[in-house]
Write a protein that holds these residues in place. Structure first.
Motif, PDB file in Angstrom:
ATOM      1  N   PHE A 120      44.902 -29.613  41.164  1.00  0.00           N
ATOM      2  CA  PHE A 120      44.030 -29.811  40.000  1.00  0.00           C
ATOM      3  C   PHE A 120      42.720 -29.032  40.141  1.00  0.00           C
ATOM      4  CE2 PHE A 120      46.763 -33.601  39.261  1.00  0.00           C
ATOM      5  CZ  PHE A 120      47.142 -33.277  37.964  1.00  0.00           C
ATOM      6  N   TYR A 121      42.261 -28.862  41.379  1.00  0.00           N
ATOM      7  CA  TYR A 121      41.060 -28.052  41.603  1.00  0.00           C
ATOM      8  C   TYR A 121      41.320 -26.612  41.148  1.00  0.00           C
ATOM      9  CZ  TYR A 121      37.488 -25.354  44.074  1.00  0.00           C
ATOM     10  OH  TYR A 121      36.474 -24.466  44.372  1.00  0.00           O
ATOM     11  N   ALA A 122      42.522 -26.105  41.478  1.00  0.00           N
ATOM     12  CA  ALA A 122      42.894 -24.740  41.071  1.00  0.00           C
ATOM     13  C   ALA A 122      42.938 -24.631  39.546  1.00  0.00           C
ATOM     14  CB  ALA A 122      44.257 -24.373  41.668  1.00  0.00           C
ATOM     15  N   MET A 123      43.459 -25.677  38.886  1.00  0.00           N
ATOM     16  CA  MET A 123      43.511 -25.677  37.411  1.00  0.00           C
ATOM     17  C   MET A 123      42.089 -25.653  36.824  1.00  0.00           C
ATOM     18  SD  MET A 123      46.473 -28.438  36.463  1.00  0.00           S
ATOM     19  CE  MET A 123      48.156 -28.333  37.082  1.00  0.00           C
ATOM     20  N   GLU A 124      41.176 -26.404  37.452  1.00  0.00           N
ATOM     21  CA  GLU A 124      39.780 -26.425  36.990  1.00  0.00           C
ATOM     22  C   GLU A 124      39.137 -25.046  37.143  1.00  0.00           C
ATOM     23  OE1 GLU A 124      37.864 -29.479  39.272  1.00  0.00           O
ATOM     24  OE2 GLU A 124      38.800 -31.126  38.154  1.00  0.00           O
ATOM     25  N   GLN A 125      39.381 -24.410  38.293  1.00  0.00           N
ATOM     26  CA  GLN A 125      38.826 -23.078  38.552  1.00  0.00           C
ATOM     27  C   GLN A 125      39.343 -22.066  37.540  1.00  0.00           C
ATOM     28  OE1 GLN A 125      36.373 -24.203  40.604  1.00  0.00           O
ATOM     29  NE2 GLN A 125      36.538 -22.228  41.595  1.00  0.00           N
ATOM     30  N   GLU A 126      40.646 -22.175  37.253  1.00  0.00           N
ATOM     31  CA  GLU A 126      41.277 -21.244  36.309  1.00  0.00           C
ATOM     32  C   GLU A 126      40.668 -21.411  34.914  1.00  0.00           C
ATOM     33  OE1 GLU A 126      45.357 -21.146  33.956  1.00  0.00           O
ATOM     34  OE2 GLU A 126      45.632 -21.496  36.098  1.00  0.00           O
ATOM     35  N   MET A 127      40.417 -22.665  34.540  1.00  0.00           N
ATOM     36  CA  MET A 127      39.858 -22.953  33.219  1.00  0.00           C
ATOM     37  C   MET A 127      38.436 -22.386  33.108  1.00  0.00           C
ATOM     38  SD  MET A 127      39.722 -26.678  31.399  1.00  0.00           S
ATOM     39  CE  MET A 127      41.402 -26.840  30.838  1.00  0.00           C
TER      40      MET A 127
ATOM     41  N   LEU B 115      45.543 -19.075  45.098  1.00  0.00           N
ATOM     42  CA  LEU B 115      44.218 -19.541  44.665  1.00  0.00           C
ATOM     43  C   LEU B 115      43.439 -20.178  45.816  1.00  0.00           C
ATOM     44  CD1 LEU B 115      45.575 -21.119  41.377  1.00  0.00           C
ATOM     45  CD2 LEU B 115      44.253 -19.015  41.523  1.00  0.00           C
ATOM     46  N   GLY B 116      43.727 -19.723  47.018  1.00  0.00           N
ATOM     47  CA  GLY B 116      43.010 -20.263  48.185  1.00  0.00           C
ATOM     48  C   GLY B 116      43.790 -21.359  48.857  1.00  0.00           C
ATOM     49  N   LYS B 117      43.527 -22.609  48.449  1.00  0.00           N
ATOM     50  CA  LYS B 117      44.211 -23.720  49.101  1.00  0.00           C
ATOM     51  C   LYS B 117      45.469 -24.145  48.346  1.00  0.00           C
ATOM     52  CE  LYS B 117      40.066 -25.455  51.355  1.00  0.00           C
ATOM     53  NZ  LYS B 117      39.011 -26.459  51.333  1.00  0.00           N
ATOM     54  N   THR B 118      45.742 -23.505  47.246  1.00  0.00           N
ATOM     55  CA  THR B 118      46.968 -23.788  46.496  1.00  0.00           C
ATOM     56  C   THR B 118      47.366 -22.518  45.749  1.00  0.00           C
ATOM     57  OG1 THR B 118      48.017 -25.289  44.915  1.00  0.00           O
ATOM     58  CG2 THR B 118      45.733 -24.678  44.466  1.00  0.00           C
ATOM     59  N   TYR B 119      48.425 -22.584  44.957  1.00  0.00           N
ATOM     60  CA  TYR B 119      48.814 -21.413  44.163  1.00  0.00           C
ATOM     61  C   TYR B 119      49.403 -21.835  42.832  1.00  0.00           C
ATOM     62  CZ  TYR B 119      53.384 -22.341  46.477  1.00  0.00           C
ATOM     63  OH  TYR B 119      54.532 -22.920  46.958  1.00  0.00           O
TER      64      TYR B 119
ATOM     65  N   LYS C 233      41.752 -10.503  39.217  1.00  0.00           N
ATOM     66  CA  LYS C 233      42.780  -9.472  39.396  1.00  0.00           C
ATOM     67  C   LYS C 233      43.060  -9.217  40.886  1.00  0.00           C
ATOM     68  CE  LYS C 233      45.024  -5.576  37.829  1.00  0.00           C
ATOM     69  NZ  LYS C 233      44.695  -4.218  38.064  1.00  0.00           N
ATOM     70  N   THR C 234      42.023  -9.436  41.706  1.00  0.00           N
ATOM     71  CA  THR C 234      42.164  -9.141  43.136  1.00  0.00           C
ATOM     72  C   THR C 234      42.944 -10.223  43.890  1.00  0.00           C
ATOM     73  OG1 THR C 234      40.023 -10.184  43.444  1.00  0.00           O
ATOM     74  CG2 THR C 234      40.036  -7.792  43.296  1.00  0.00           C
ATOM     75  N   THR C 235      43.270 -11.307  43.182  1.00  0.00           N
ATOM     76  CA  THR C 235      43.967 -12.415  43.843  1.00  0.00           C
ATOM     77  C   THR C 235      45.282 -11.943  44.448  1.00  0.00           C
ATOM     78  OG1 THR C 235      43.027 -13.928  42.240  1.00  0.00           O
ATOM     79  CG2 THR C 235      44.845 -14.757  43.521  1.00  0.00           C
ATOM     80  N   GLN C 236      45.609 -12.487  45.620  1.00  0.00           N
ATOM     81  CA  GLN C 236      46.864 -12.153  46.284  1.00  0.00           C
ATOM     82  C   GLN C 236      48.048 -12.734  45.510  1.00  0.00           C
ATOM     83  OE1 GLN C 236      46.118  -9.655  48.622  1.00  0.00           O
ATOM     84  NE2 GLN C 236      47.534 -10.703  49.961  1.00  0.00           N
ATOM     85  N   ILE C 237      49.139 -12.000  45.509  1.00  0.00           N
ATOM     86  CA  ILE C 237      50.374 -12.477  44.874  1.00  0.00           C
ATOM     87  C   ILE C 237      51.452 -12.538  45.958  1.00  0.00           C
ATOM     88  CG2 ILE C 237      52.240 -11.852  43.267  1.00  0.00           C
ATOM     89  CD1 ILE C 237      49.975 -10.738  41.434  1.00  0.00           C
TER      90      ILE C 237
END
Length: 274
Positions: A74-81, A127-131, A87-91
């Motif tokens: 949910f933290y990742a969802m908040e950050q995304e919002m 996204l760091g601690k999740t994806y 673009k530099t995020t790892q895939i």
């Protein structure tokens, strides 16, 4: 020791999570818990039997792990919002069972690639601690094509550490990759690592991805080894947070073949000899 009931699990999770932030909906028919984040208007589903198996194995540590996963998701969802995609995020590639949903809750198809009859490759935005799995609706924001995503994932998986623990059972060797970075099973896609392991394996080389957080490489040197492997993968499959497949594969010449097919072929060969 008595197995924990689903109702008890939900109560344990409620104690650990902020109940003002979440709505809890229990689906008794399918034994699932749906968590809705009130502020985000988004949710996630948890399979209660999977958590129960983990709890029976690890007790309170299992609850801590599940709560951590929920909070980070949910933290990742908040950050995304708030920030959108970087673009530099790892895939990275992520292995899932072929039965895993192929579209997001909003109905957008995930970007996937065929892998085996049991497994499929998804692609995750780290996204760091999740994806978060990449779906078609995200391509424009990421400014990437599907082929570029696949290429970036192929490169990324080769950069992951491949440390392992080794165990010997009845004359057979087993290597466990368990870094716990969310991509342990993904190491099955690191061709360089597999070739390197093949060069030190003396018997049949097997690969197993019973759940997301482990890759088991077997050096099977006798028939008992296959029985041990079957029991081992079934156990890991049962206790994993994200189960993939209890079936193992033989790795030969860069190809993966399900073990049950190999077993049938061996029986057939034995019969032909007779």
């Amino acid at each position: 020791m008595k197995s924990i009931k689903s109702e008890q699990l939900v109560e344990l999770l409620k104690k650990q999570l902020n109940t003002e932030k979440f709505e809890f909906h229990v689906d008794k028919k399918h034994d699932k818990l749906r968590l809705n984040h009130k502020k985000l208007g988004k949710g996630m589903e948890l399979s209660l039997p999977g958590i129960a198996a983990k709890y029976n194995d690890k007790q309170q540590a299992a609850i801590v792990e599940v709560v951590y996963t929920i909070e980070q998701t949910f933290y990742a969802m908040e950050q995304e919002m708030e920030q959108g995609f970087q673009k530099t995020t790892q895939i990275y590639p992520v292995i899932r069972a072929t039965s895993y949903p192929q579209a997001s809750k909003e109905g957008h198809a995930f970007i996937t690639t065929e892998h085996t009859a049991e497994t499929r490759i998804f692609y995750a935005l780290d996204l760091g601690k999740t994806y978060r799995f990449i779906d078609e609706s995200m391509l424009e924001a990421l400014q990437l094509t599907v082929e570029q995503i696949r290429e970036m994932a192929r490169f990324s998986v080769k950069q992951l550490p491949t440390t392992y623990k080794k165990d010997e059972v009845a004359g057979n060797l087993f290597y466990f990759v368990n870094v716990n970075d969310g991509y342990d099973a993904s190491r099955i896609l690191n061709e360089n690592f597999l070739k390197e392991m093949r060069s030190q394996v003396e018997g049949d080389m097997t690969l197993s991805v019973p759940h997301q957080d482990v890759l088991i490489i077997g050096d099977i040197r006798n028939e008992t080894g296959y029985d041990v492997l079957a029991q081992m993968t079934m156990h890991f499959f049962a206790v994993g947070t994200v189960p993939i497949t209890s079936l193992s594969f033989i790795y030969e010449d860069g190809e993966l073949e399900p073990i049950f097919i190999l077993a049938k072929n061996r029986v057939k060969k034995e019969q032909e000899k007779q």
